[in-house]
Design an enzyme around this catalytic site. Structure first.
Site, PDB file in Angstrom:
ATOM      1  N   SER A  42       0.832  -1.201   0.000  1.00 12.07           N
ATOM      2  CA  SER A  42       0.000   0.000   0.000  1.00 12.07           C
ATOM      3  C   SER A  42       0.873   1.260   0.000  1.00 12.07           C
ATOM      4  O   SER A  42       1.702   1.414  -0.889  1.00 12.07           O
ATOM      5  CB  SER A  42      -0.957  -0.079   1.199  1.00 12.07           C
ATOM      6  OG  SER A  42      -1.981   0.849   1.076  1.00 12.07           O
TER       7      SER A  42
ATOM      8  N   ASP B 264     -10.026  -3.289  -5.566  1.00 13.33           N
ATOM      9  CA  ASP B 264      -9.163  -2.342  -4.866  1.00 13.33           C
ATOM     10  C   ASP B 264      -9.083  -1.058  -5.689  1.00 13.33           C
ATOM     11  O   ASP B 264      -8.812  -1.118  -6.892  1.00 13.33           O
ATOM     12  CB  ASP B 264      -7.761  -2.984  -4.727  1.00 13.33           C
ATOM     13  CG  ASP B 264      -6.750  -2.103  -3.999  1.00 13.33           C
ATOM     14  OD1 ASP B 264      -7.105  -0.975  -3.608  1.00 13.33           O
ATOM     15  OD2 ASP B 264      -5.600  -2.554  -3.823  1.00 13.33           O
TER      16      ASP B 264
ATOM     17  N   HIS C 274      -8.222  -4.730  -1.126  1.00 15.78           N
ATOM     18  CA  HIS C 274      -7.043  -4.039  -0.606  1.00 15.78           C
ATOM     19  C   HIS C 274      -6.709  -4.492   0.813  1.00 15.78           C
ATOM     20  O   HIS C 274      -7.590  -4.604   1.655  1.00 15.78           O
ATOM     21  CB  HIS C 274      -7.266  -2.521  -0.618  1.00 15.78           C
ATOM     22  CG  HIS C 274      -6.008  -1.769  -0.317  1.00 15.78           C
ATOM     23  ND1 HIS C 274      -5.055  -1.543  -1.264  1.00 15.78           N
ATOM     24  CD2 HIS C 274      -5.526  -1.251   0.832  1.00 15.78           C
ATOM     25  CE1 HIS C 274      -4.036  -0.899  -0.724  1.00 15.78           C
ATOM     26  NE2 HIS C 274      -4.298  -0.705   0.552  1.00 15.78           N
TER      27      HIS C 274
END
Ligand SMILES: *[C@@H]1O[C@H](CO)[C@@H](O)[C@H](O)[C@H]1NC(C)=O
Ligand SMILES: *[C@@H]1O[C@H](CO)[C@@H](O)[C@H](O)[C@H]1NC(C)=O
Length: 403
Positions: free
Chosen positions: A189, A343, A373
């Site tokens: 991320s 995501d 995600h």
């Protein structure tokens, strides 16, 4: 009695309504995912309330969760774990105890959390980095870079960069018995964003002699330009990172000024003078047909140049590695990219894979069709998911084969 029953019924209905989120059909263990999503959403709502009441900043409230998940550095029979500092930046260091035939591999890891939250000492990250160290018999350096809103871009980047640069010195590598030809930067991320930015910066830095063997980017955030990519449109409300939360993370990286957040949310934050950058995130060229879905490519929308003058960071390649030119991408190390179908950041990763391949970088791109995600973090109780174990296994196997 009737009134009580009615209250109970209404309360249950409210709770059910609150917990219920439509979960994509192909996602396994939908009830667990729904509960996880509901807890994240509840946390977001509480943070929102605390922020509105002036009690604390939204991100500081979210940070309480990070604190609740904190585990002290604890060595076990396989790994010695210590909290220390490299180049004045806090790191958690994992050193394998098992004998090694020769020099060891090393992974420099950057945790996720939107540049605002997260910690190398969170249970899930500690688990991931310890596991990596154990499975690869590798030295792992997990960096506790400073966070927004207290620190803004480029502090996060500079912290991870100075740790990387410090570690890559030959004296430090030999101190830890690390093979200079087998070093990787990795992150998930926001951490994947930092890893990609570090790998790019190292190419320009003539002071660093050691080259990375690999970069591993797990559902990375890579661009600030287009907040209306098909993945943003399609996954606006998917678990656990809705579009508006991602926009908040991005804007907080640069400022708490709500005008940037609002402009990003409506995709009118880029000044027309920067129109040439849209070429680098042109999903009409860069996405495969199956990911364009029913989205129609429209020309970019522009905003005032005032925002970009005040907060130039959001157009900086150290914040948005996808905005680097082809010349800047050439020469990047072997790359692993994991993207998840459900995501908002999916298309960032897909487009980066495409652009890297186009300039001759070797890329392994894994696309998890049934994942959302953050899924790789859910590998320990109470939030444990089969999909998390699957993604983690694949990531470790790839590193083991390629690092
Ligand atoms: C130590 O490593 C062995 C072999 O990989 C593993 O089975 C064991 O669970 C590890 N111990 C801990 C505490 O993680
Ligand atoms: C994006 O690509 C499409 C199709 O190739 C093209 O028509 C459009 O002009 C491009 N837009 C930008 C901003 O590069």
């Amino acid at each position: 009695m009737g009134a009580k029953l009615l209250c109970l019924f209404l309360a249950s209905a409210l709770i059910a309504y609150y917990i219920y989120t439509p979960i994509p059909e192909d996602v396994e263990e939908p009830w667990k995912v729904m509960l996880i999503t509901a807890s994240f959403r509840a946390m977001g709502h509480l943070a929102e309330v605390a922020d509105r009441l002036g009690m604390m900043h939204y991100m500081d409230a979210l940070m309480l969760l990070t604190a609740a998940e904190y585990v002290a550095p604890t060595s076990d029979e396989n790994i010695t774990v210590t909290d220390t500092e490299f180049s004045n930046v806090a790191v958690r260091l994992y050193l394998p105890r098992r004998a090694s035939d020769g020099l060891r591999r090393a992974v420099i890891y950057f945790h996720g959390g939107g540049w605002c939250v997260g910690d190398a000492g969170m249970k899930s990250y500690d688990h991931l980095t310890r596991w990596t160290s154990n499975m690869l018999n590798a030295v792992v350096v997990s960096v506790n870079y400073r966070l927004a809103p207290k620190y803004r871009f480029p502090v996060q980047f500079e912290d991870v960069y100075s740790v990387t640069k410090f570690f890559l010195q030959s004296s430090v590598l030999s101190q830890y018995g690390v093979d200079p030809d087998r070093i990787c930067v990795a992150g998930d991320s926001a951490g994947g964003n930092l890893a990609a930015a570090v790998a790019q910066q190292l190419l320009k830095d003539s002071e660093v002699k050691t080259k990375l063997k690999v970069q591993a980017l797990v559902y990375p955030a890579l661009q600030t330009l287009d907040m209306n990519l098909p993945s943003y449109q399609e996954n606006e409300y998917k678990p656990i990172l809705p579009k508006l939360l991602m926009v908040k993370f991005w804007s907080e990286y640069f400022t708490s000024d709500s005008s940037l957040r609002e402009a990003m949310a409506s995709n009118r934050h880029v000044p027309v003078e920067s129109s040439h950058l849209f070429h680098f995130v042109n999903w009409s060229n860069l996405l495969p047909e199956e990911l364009k879905k029913d989205c129609v490519y429209t020309s970019p929308t522009y905003g005032s140049s005032e925002l970009a003058q005040k907060y130039p960071g959001f157009l900086d390649t150290r914040a948005a590695p996808l905005l680097a030119s082809d010349a800047q991408l050439r020469g990047l190390p072997l790359t692993y990219i994991l993207t998840c179908e459900h995501d908002v950041l999916r298309d960032d990763g897909v487009m980066y894979a495409e652009r890297l391949r186009a300039v001759g970088v070797s890329v392994t791109h894994d696309h998890a069709k049934d994942a959302f995600h953050g899924a790789m973090m859910f590998v320990s109780s109470p939030a444990e998911l089969a999909v998390g174990h699957r993604l983690l296994k694949r990531y470790i196997e790839w590193l083991n084969d390629n690092l």
